[in-house]
Design a protein around this motif. Structure first.
Motif, PDB file in Angstrom:
ATOM      1  N   HIS A   1      -7.163  12.112  -3.158  1.00  0.00           N
ATOM      2  CA  HIS A   1      -8.474  11.456  -3.048  1.00  0.00           C
ATOM      3  C   HIS A   1      -9.627  12.465  -3.043  1.00  0.00           C
ATOM      4  CE1 HIS A   1      -6.208   7.826  -2.248  1.00  0.00           C
ATOM      5  NE2 HIS A   1      -5.596   8.445  -1.258  1.00  0.00           N
ATOM      6  N   TYR A   2      -9.506  13.526  -3.832  1.00  0.00           N
ATOM      7  CA  TYR A   2     -10.542  14.559  -3.932  1.00  0.00           C
ATOM      8  C   TYR A   2     -10.972  15.069  -2.558  1.00  0.00           C
ATOM      9  CZ  TYR A   2     -10.999  13.693  -8.930  1.00  0.00           C
ATOM     10  OH  TYR A   2     -10.760  13.590 -10.278  1.00  0.00           O
ATOM     11  N   THR A   3     -10.019  15.130  -1.632  1.00  0.00           N
ATOM     12  CA  THR A   3     -10.281  15.572  -0.268  1.00  0.00           C
ATOM     13  C   THR A   3      -9.534  16.871  -0.009  1.00  0.00           C
ATOM     14  OG1 THR A   3     -10.471  13.280   0.423  1.00  0.00           O
ATOM     15  CG2 THR A   3     -10.147  14.910   2.170  1.00  0.00           C
ATOM     16  N   CYS A   4     -10.245  17.892   0.460  1.00  0.00           N
ATOM     17  CA  CYS A   4      -9.637  19.195   0.721  1.00  0.00           C
ATOM     18  C   CYS A   4      -8.531  19.059   1.766  1.00  0.00           C
ATOM     19  CB  CYS A   4     -10.695  20.186   1.191  1.00  0.00           C
ATOM     20  SG  CYS A   4     -10.020  21.819   1.591  1.00  0.00           S
ATOM     21  N   PHE A   5      -7.358  19.579   1.454  1.00  0.00           N
ATOM     22  CA  PHE A   5      -6.203  19.524   2.354  1.00  0.00           C
ATOM     23  C   PHE A   5      -6.467  20.310   3.632  1.00  0.00           C
ATOM     24  CE2 PHE A   5      -2.164  21.459   3.786  1.00  0.00           C
ATOM     25  CZ  PHE A   5      -1.434  20.309   4.030  1.00  0.00           C
ATOM     26  N   PHE A   6      -7.310  21.332   3.563  1.00  0.00           N
ATOM     27  CA  PHE A   6      -7.512  22.253   4.681  1.00  0.00           C
ATOM     28  C   PHE A   6      -8.649  21.839   5.615  1.00  0.00           C
ATOM     29  CE2 PHE A   6      -5.922  24.640   0.993  1.00  0.00           C
ATOM     30  CZ  PHE A   6      -4.662  24.935   1.474  1.00  0.00           C
ATOM     31  N   CYS A   7      -9.779  21.363   5.065  1.00  0.00           N
ATOM     32  CA  CYS A   7     -10.933  21.065   5.936  1.00  0.00           C
ATOM     33  C   CYS A   7     -11.370  19.606   5.886  1.00  0.00           C
ATOM     34  CB  CYS A   7     -12.109  21.970   5.580  1.00  0.00           C
ATOM     35  SG  CYS A   7     -12.857  21.626   3.970  1.00  0.00           S
ATOM     36  N   GLY A   8     -10.872  18.837   4.924  1.00  0.00           N
ATOM     37  CA  GLY A   8     -11.202  17.415   4.854  1.00  0.00           C
ATOM     38  C   GLY A   8     -12.466  17.089   4.099  1.00  0.00           C
ATOM     39  N   GLU A   9     -13.162  18.087   3.561  1.00  0.00           N
ATOM     40  CA  GLU A   9     -14.371  17.823   2.782  1.00  0.00           C
ATOM     41  C   GLU A   9     -14.003  17.573   1.321  1.00  0.00           C
ATOM     42  OE1 GLU A   9     -17.453  20.683   3.405  1.00  0.00           O
ATOM     43  OE2 GLU A   9     -17.205  20.639   5.571  1.00  0.00           O
ATOM     44  N   TYR A  10     -15.015  17.319   0.487  1.00  0.00           N
ATOM     45  CA  TYR A  10     -14.783  17.077  -0.938  1.00  0.00           C
ATOM     46  C   TYR A  10     -14.120  18.294  -1.574  1.00  0.00           C
ATOM     47  CZ  TYR A  10     -15.729  16.464  -5.899  1.00  0.00           C
ATOM     48  OH  TYR A  10     -15.592  16.360  -7.265  1.00  0.00           O
ATOM     49  N   GLY A  11     -13.091  18.052  -2.361  1.00  0.00           N
ATOM     50  CA  GLY A  11     -12.409  19.145  -3.049  1.00  0.00           C
ATOM     51  C   GLY A  11     -12.180  18.827  -4.503  1.00  0.00           C
ATOM     52  N   ASP A  12     -12.335  19.821  -5.363  1.00  0.00           N
ATOM     53  CA  ASP A  12     -12.087  19.591  -6.786  1.00  0.00           C
ATOM     54  C   ASP A  12     -11.314  20.741  -7.432  1.00  0.00           C
ATOM     55  OD1 ASP A  12     -14.046  21.495  -6.791  1.00  0.00           O
ATOM     56  OD2 ASP A  12     -15.466  20.378  -8.026  1.00  0.00           O
ATOM     57  N   THR A  13     -10.629  21.530  -6.603  1.00  0.00           N
ATOM     58  CA  THR A  13      -9.746  22.563  -7.146  1.00  0.00           C
ATOM     59  C   THR A  13      -8.339  22.311  -6.620  1.00  0.00           C
ATOM     60  OG1 THR A  13     -10.064  24.133  -5.330  1.00  0.00           O
ATOM     61  CG2 THR A  13     -11.624  24.281  -7.165  1.00  0.00           C
ATOM     62  N   ILE A  14      -7.371  22.973  -7.242  1.00  0.00           N
ATOM     63  CA  ILE A  14      -5.973  22.835  -6.821  1.00  0.00           C
ATOM     64  C   ILE A  14      -5.519  24.145  -6.203  1.00  0.00           C
ATOM     65  CG2 ILE A  14      -3.616  22.562  -7.663  1.00  0.00           C
ATOM     66  CD1 ILE A  14      -4.692  20.606  -9.685  1.00  0.00           C
ATOM     67  N   ASP A  15      -4.859  24.045  -5.049  1.00  0.00           N
ATOM     68  CA  ASP A  15      -4.352  25.241  -4.382  1.00  0.00           C
ATOM     69  C   ASP A  15      -2.844  25.110  -4.204  1.00  0.00           C
ATOM     70  OD1 ASP A  15      -4.836  27.790  -3.137  1.00  0.00           O
ATOM     71  OD2 ASP A  15      -4.280  26.834  -1.249  1.00  0.00           O
TER      72      ASP A  15
ATOM     73  N   CYS B   1     -11.165  22.408  -1.460  1.00  0.00           N
ATOM     74  CA  CYS B   1     -12.552  22.701  -1.820  1.00  0.00           C
ATOM     75  C   CYS B   1     -12.592  24.159  -2.283  1.00  0.00           C
ATOM     76  CB  CYS B   1     -13.491  22.469  -0.643  1.00  0.00           C
ATOM     77  SG  CYS B   1     -13.300  23.627   0.730  1.00  0.00           S
ATOM     78  N   ASN B   2     -13.640  24.516  -2.983  1.00  0.00           N
ATOM     79  CA  ASN B   2     -13.738  25.857  -3.548  1.00  0.00           C
ATOM     80  C   ASN B   2     -13.703  26.929  -2.458  1.00  0.00           C
ATOM     81  OD1 ASN B   2     -13.829  27.313  -5.965  1.00  0.00           O
ATOM     82  ND2 ASN B   2     -15.984  27.794  -5.603  1.00  0.00           N
ATOM     83  N   LEU B   3     -14.406  26.700  -1.352  1.00  0.00           N
ATOM     84  CA  LEU B   3     -14.473  27.698  -0.276  1.00  0.00           C
ATOM     85  C   LEU B   3     -13.098  27.938   0.354  1.00  0.00           C
ATOM     86  CD1 LEU B   3     -16.390  29.536   1.308  1.00  0.00           C
ATOM     87  CD2 LEU B   3     -16.698  27.663   2.925  1.00  0.00           C
ATOM     88  N   CYS B   4     -12.380  26.873   0.675  1.00  0.00           N
ATOM     89  CA  CYS B   4     -11.041  27.033   1.259  1.00  0.00           C
ATOM     90  C   CYS B   4     -10.084  27.692   0.264  1.00  0.00           C
ATOM     91  CB  CYS B   4     -10.479  25.689   1.705  1.00  0.00           C
ATOM     92  SG  CYS B   4     -11.246  25.018   3.200  1.00  0.00           S
ATOM     93  N   ASN B   5     -10.165  27.282  -0.995  1.00  0.00           N
ATOM     94  CA  ASN B   5      -9.286  27.835  -2.017  1.00  0.00           C
ATOM     95  C   ASN B   5      -9.521  29.344  -2.156  1.00  0.00           C
ATOM     96  OD1 ASN B   5      -7.512  28.124  -4.149  1.00  0.00           O
ATOM     97  ND2 ASN B   5      -8.359  26.434  -5.326  1.00  0.00           N
ATOM     98  N   GLN B   6     -10.780  29.748  -2.184  1.00  0.00           N
ATOM     99  CA  GLN B   6     -11.110  31.170  -2.317  1.00  0.00           C
ATOM    100  C   GLN B   6     -10.704  31.956  -1.082  1.00  0.00           C
ATOM    101  OE1 GLN B   6     -12.692  32.819  -5.016  1.00  0.00           O
ATOM    102  NE2 GLN B   6     -12.189  30.925  -6.076  1.00  0.00           N
ATOM    103  N   SER B   7     -10.940  31.396   0.104  1.00  0.00           N
ATOM    104  CA  SER B   7     -10.636  32.146   1.320  1.00  0.00           C
ATOM    105  C   SER B   7      -9.141  32.173   1.640  1.00  0.00           C
ATOM    106  CB  SER B   7     -11.436  31.613   2.513  1.00  0.00           C
ATOM    107  OG  SER B   7     -11.217  30.253   2.694  1.00  0.00           O
ATOM    108  N   LYS B   8      -8.389  31.168   1.202  1.00  0.00           N
ATOM    109  CA  LYS B   8      -6.941  31.208   1.403  1.00  0.00           C
ATOM    110  C   LYS B   8      -6.320  32.259   0.504  1.00  0.00           C
ATOM    111  CE  LYS B   8      -2.664  28.574   1.226  1.00  0.00           C
ATOM    112  NZ  LYS B   8      -2.035  29.109   0.024  1.00  0.00           N
ATOM    113  N   ALA B   9      -6.791  32.330  -0.727  1.00  0.00           N
ATOM    114  CA  ALA B   9      -6.297  33.311  -1.707  1.00  0.00           C
ATOM    115  C   ALA B   9      -4.772  33.237  -1.780  1.00  0.00           C
ATOM    116  CB  ALA B   9      -6.798  34.708  -1.382  1.00  0.00           C
TER     117      ALA B   9
END
Length: 144
Positions: free
Chosen positions: A90-104, A124-132
Motif C-alpha cells: 500500500h505504498y507504505t514504508c515498511f520501516f517508518c510507516g510513511e509514504y514509500g515508493d522504492t523497494i528495499d 521511503c527514500n530516506l529509510c532505503n538510503q539509510s538502511k543501505a
C-alpha cells in the motif's frame, strides 16, 4: 532533521503458490545449471542459465515456477514486480510507516539476498538510503 521513528512490523505474506511442479522435480544440466526464462518489460522473451541453488530459491520465494525439470520461468517482469511490491504494501514504508515508493531488500543483495517477494518491501527514500546494505535488525535498532 531528526531521524524517523522506526516501527517493528510483521513481514508481508508471500503471494500464493503458483501452479506447477514442485521444486523437488528440478534437475540441473551437466554444468549444474538450470535454464531461467522470462520476459522484459516490453514483452520480449529472454533466457539465461543460473545455478541450481538460485533456481530453488527463486521458486521457493515465489519469484519463479518450475516449467520442466531443467527450466524455471520468472513470474514478473521488473516493472510488474515493482508494481506488485508497492501495491501489496500500500505504498507504505515498511520501516517508518510513511509514504514509500522504492523497494528495499530485507536481506541486502550485498549479503546474499535476492529480489523476490519474500525478501522485498516498500520503503521511503530516506529509510532505503539509510538502511543501505545493513542487516534488518541492525537498522531497526539504530537511532541515527
Amino acid at each position: 532533521e531528526p531521524p524517523k521513528r522506526r516501527i517493528k512490523r510483521v513481514l508481508p505474506a508471500p503471494p500464493p503458490k503458483a501452479e506447477g511442479p514442485d521444486v523437488g522435480t528440478l534437475r540441473p544440466n551437466r554444468n549444474g545449471m538450470i535454464r531461467l526464462r522470462g520476459r522484459t518489460d516490453k514483452g520480449r522473451r529472454w533466457q539465461q542459465e543460473i545455478d541450481y541453488d538460485l533456481a530453488v530459491t527463486l521458486v521457493r520465494e515465489h519469484m519463479a515456477v518450475v516449467v520442466n525439470p531443467f527450466t524455471i520461468r520468472r513470474l514478473y517482469t521488473n516493472k510488474a514486480f515493482r508494481h506488485y511490491i508497492l501495491t501489496r504494501d500500500h505504498y507504505t514504508c515498511f520501516f517508518c510507516g510513511e509514504y514509500g515508493d522504492t523497494i528495499d531488500h530485507l536481506l541486502p543483495r550485498a549479503k546474499g539476498g535476492h529480489t523476490t517477494p519474500v525478501n522485498c518491501v516498500c520503503a521511503c527514500n530516506l529509510c532505503n538510503q539509510s538502511k543501505a546494505d545493513r542487516w534488518l535488525d541492525e537498522f531497526m535498532q539504530d537511532d541515527a
